[in-house]
Enzyme design. Structure first.
Site, short mmCIF file in Angstrom:
data_model
loop_
_atom_site.label_atom_id
_atom_site.label_comp_id
_atom_site.label_asym_id
_atom_site.label_seq_id
_atom_site.Cartn_x
_atom_site.Cartn_y
_atom_site.Cartn_z
CD GLU A 1 49.32 27.84 27.13
OE1 GLU A 1 49.98 27.67 28.15
OE2 GLU A 1 49.64 28.64 26.22
NE ARG B 1 50.59 42.52 27.49
CZ ARG B 1 50.36 42.95 26.25
NH1 ARG B 1 50.58 44.21 25.94
NH2 ARG B 1 49.91 42.13 25.33
CB CYS C 1 43.98 32.45 26.41
SG CYS C 1 43.54 33.02 24.76
CG HIS D 1 47.94 30.43 23.46
ND1 HIS D 1 48.11 30.34 24.82
CD2 HIS D 1 47.09 31.49 23.26
CE1 HIS D 1 47.41 31.30 25.41
NE2 HIS D 1 46.78 32.01 24.49
#
Ligand code: PCA
Length: 213
Positions: free
Chosen positions: A78, A88, A141, A165
């Site tokens: 990332e 979500r 995350c 990830h």
């Protein structure tokens, strides 16, 4: 050198998290590097405060947090953490923040201070697919990546820190045919490469690995 490496507990109805499975398989000693391994809860804010306690306790010079990104086809380093929580799905304690700042007084975003391009290049050289990601999402995350960078910046810590990830493990996609997966052995190897490169490369390499959308 001392490296702190974290993996998350399972979330979203899964019974394993390949990030945690892989992190816990890493040796405590990689050549001259001491590796401290820890589990983080998939819970907004609590995850950051546990990470802060781990950093205060172990005083690492490198911190790499690892999480599952189901649906991704490769290991992703990332680039950036953004100052927003937008869940979500509920976290593991039922929290569902929507459009909330992680730190109301913090900057909009922080860049990872890991040598992400050098890590991607070394993982690819080992035969495992990896690339840069320009969004860690807006769930726990990203929250931990932002929180880690915010801690490093606000306390002027001499720490290189960032986030990677990993795809689903093969057993997770048995019930979801067509979803990509990666063996935990390959994920372990990729994390070990990330640790080694983070401890040896001071200036990241300049190679293109952006995306057009
Ligand atoms: N992945 C989630 C949170 C925990 C994990 O392993 C994420 O990408 O936000």
């Amino acid at each position: 050198m001392r490296v702190l490496i974290t993996g998350f507990e399972p979330f979203g109805g899964e019974i394993v998290n390949p990030a945690l499975e892989a992190v816990m398989k890493i040796d405590n000693k990689l050549n001259h590097i001491d590796v401290i391994k820890a589990k983080l809860p998939v819970v907004f804010h609590q995850s950051i405060s546990i990470l802060r306690q781990l950093i205060e306790l172990h005083k690492p010079t490198v911190v790499i947090c690892v999480g599952q990104a189901g649906g991704r086809t490769s290991i992703t380093l990332e680039r950036v953490g953004i100052n927003v929580d937008d869940a979500r799905i509920p976290d593991n304690e039922g929290n569902t923040p929507v459009d909330q700042k992680i730190n109301p007084n913090g900057p909009d975003a922080y860049f990872s201070s890991l040598p992400i391009k050098a890590i991607v290049s070394a993982i690819n050289e080992s035969g495992i697919p990896a690339n840069i990601s320009n969004s860690a999402g807006t769930y726990v995350c990203n929250h931990v990546l932002y929180g880690l960078c915010d801690l490093i910046a606000s306390s002027s810590l001499d720490i290189k820190g960032g986030f990677m990830h990993v795809p689903f493990a093969p057993e997770q996609v048995v019930k979801n045919p067509g979803q990509p997966s990666m063996s935990v052995e390959n994920i372990v190897s990729a994390i070990e490469t990330a640790i080694r490169i983070s401890c040896t490369v001071t200036n990241d390499i300049a190679v293109a690995d952006g995306s057009t959308h």
